[in-house]
Design a protein around this motif. Structure first.
Motif, mmCIF file in Angstrom:
data_model
loop_
_atom_site.group_PDB
_atom_site.id
_atom_site.type_symbol
_atom_site.label_atom_id
_atom_site.label_comp_id
_atom_site.label_asym_id
_atom_site.label_seq_id
_atom_site.Cartn_x
_atom_site.Cartn_y
_atom_site.Cartn_z
ATOM 1 N N SER A 44 0.929 -1.300 0.085
ATOM 2 C CA SER A 44 -0.128 -0.017 -0.017
ATOM 3 C C SER A 44 0.840 1.420 0.114
ATOM 4 O O SER A 44 0.680 2.271 -0.646
ATOM 5 C CB SER A 44 -0.914 -0.010 1.324
ATOM 6 O OG SER A 44 -1.711 -1.082 1.051
ATOM 7 N N GLN A 65 -10.208 1.886 -0.229
ATOM 8 C CA GLN A 65 -9.552 0.893 0.716
ATOM 9 C C GLN A 65 -10.563 -0.099 0.925
ATOM 10 O O GLN A 65 -11.780 0.203 1.732
ATOM 11 C CB GLN A 65 -9.079 1.672 1.799
ATOM 12 C CG GLN A 65 -7.774 2.557 1.597
ATOM 13 C CD GLN A 65 -7.376 3.325 2.810
ATOM 14 O OE1 GLN A 65 -7.826 4.225 3.485
ATOM 15 N NE2 GLN A 65 -6.146 2.586 2.952
ATOM 16 N N ASP A 131 -6.917 -0.428 -2.753
ATOM 17 C CA ASP A 131 -6.008 -1.120 -1.831
ATOM 18 C C ASP A 131 -6.828 -2.294 -1.091
ATOM 19 O O ASP A 131 -7.848 -2.110 -0.831
ATOM 20 C CB ASP A 131 -5.918 0.090 -0.658
ATOM 21 C CG ASP A 131 -4.963 -0.235 0.468
ATOM 22 O OD1 ASP A 131 -3.874 -0.666 -0.186
ATOM 23 O OD2 ASP A 131 -5.150 0.299 1.488
ATOM 24 N N THR A 163 -3.621 -3.751 -4.637
ATOM 25 C CA THR A 163 -2.547 -4.089 -3.607
ATOM 26 C C THR A 163 -3.223 -5.236 -2.897
ATOM 27 O O THR A 163 -4.339 -5.508 -2.759
ATOM 28 C CB THR A 163 -2.319 -3.013 -2.505
ATOM 29 O OG1 THR A 163 -3.270 -2.686 -1.806
ATOM 30 C CG2 THR A 163 -1.779 -1.630 -3.317
#
Length: 200
Positions: A44, A65, A131, A163
């Protein structure tokens, strides 16, 4: 000039000629699918470093996220200082072992994915960071084929960064750039807690 210095200069001259030739042959410019995966720290962090670069170039950035909950984080606080360029949404409820409720986790992932699709499809947003999407895909909270299709249909100049550990093989295959972070040492194993400015 000594003989060693002359040899070094000649070697570097040839290397520069070689590098210049390689660079001149690379003419394609396109939006990339970038995957940061692996067990090591920094996935991240690297993505947020790219966000800083995009901001410096006057580009718009969208961040979703998926797992990290609403607790305060340095990167989120910093990115929110650029409201004209960055939109950040922390839509997870924390790590899966925190909720212990699969249906709740799936609902949170679906809401985050709807926001992600909006960012991916918007040609004004040049960098989209998803993320911890790899974690969501690992647990099958989202349909992998749907995710891959939406990313593939992005506007030509849009970069997408995904990620999280355990990236799916299909995502790796579709990606333009994949980096695997390898853990060699981590202070957590020696009893050191997560610290502001390092982990969050």
């Amino acid at each position: 000039m000594t003989e060693d210095a002359a040899r070094y200069a000649e070697k570097m001259k040839k290397r520069k000629e070689h590098q210049d030739k390689i660079v001149s042959e690379r003419q394609v410019e396109k939006g990339l699918l970038i995957v940061h995966t692996g067990k090591g720290k920094g996935k991240s962090t690297a993505a947020f470093g790219m966000a800083m670069r995009a901001i410096a170039h006057g580009q718009k950035v969208g961040v979703v996220q998926f797992i990290k909950g609403p607790w305060e984080s340095g990167e989120r606080d910093l990115l929110r200082k650029f409201p004209d360029q960055v939109e950040v949404h922390a839509m997870g409820e924390g790590f899966t072992w925190e909720t212990q409720d699969r249906e709740r986790d799936i609902r949170a992932a679906r809401e985050a994915w709807e926001m992600s699709k909006r960012f991916i499809a918007d040609p004004a947003i040049k960098l989209v960071i998803l993320d911890e999407l790899n974690i969501v895909l690992r647990y099958d909270y989202l349909n992998l084929a749907e995710v891959l299709s939406a990313i593939a249909a992005r506007p030509e100049g849009t970069h997408v960064v995904v990620t999280g550990r355990n990236a799916k093989d299909e995502l790796i295959e579709q990606a333009d750039l994949v980096t695997e972070m390898t853990q060699v040492k981590h202070p957590f194993r020696d009893g050191v807690k997560a610290q502001a400015g390092i982990e969050f």
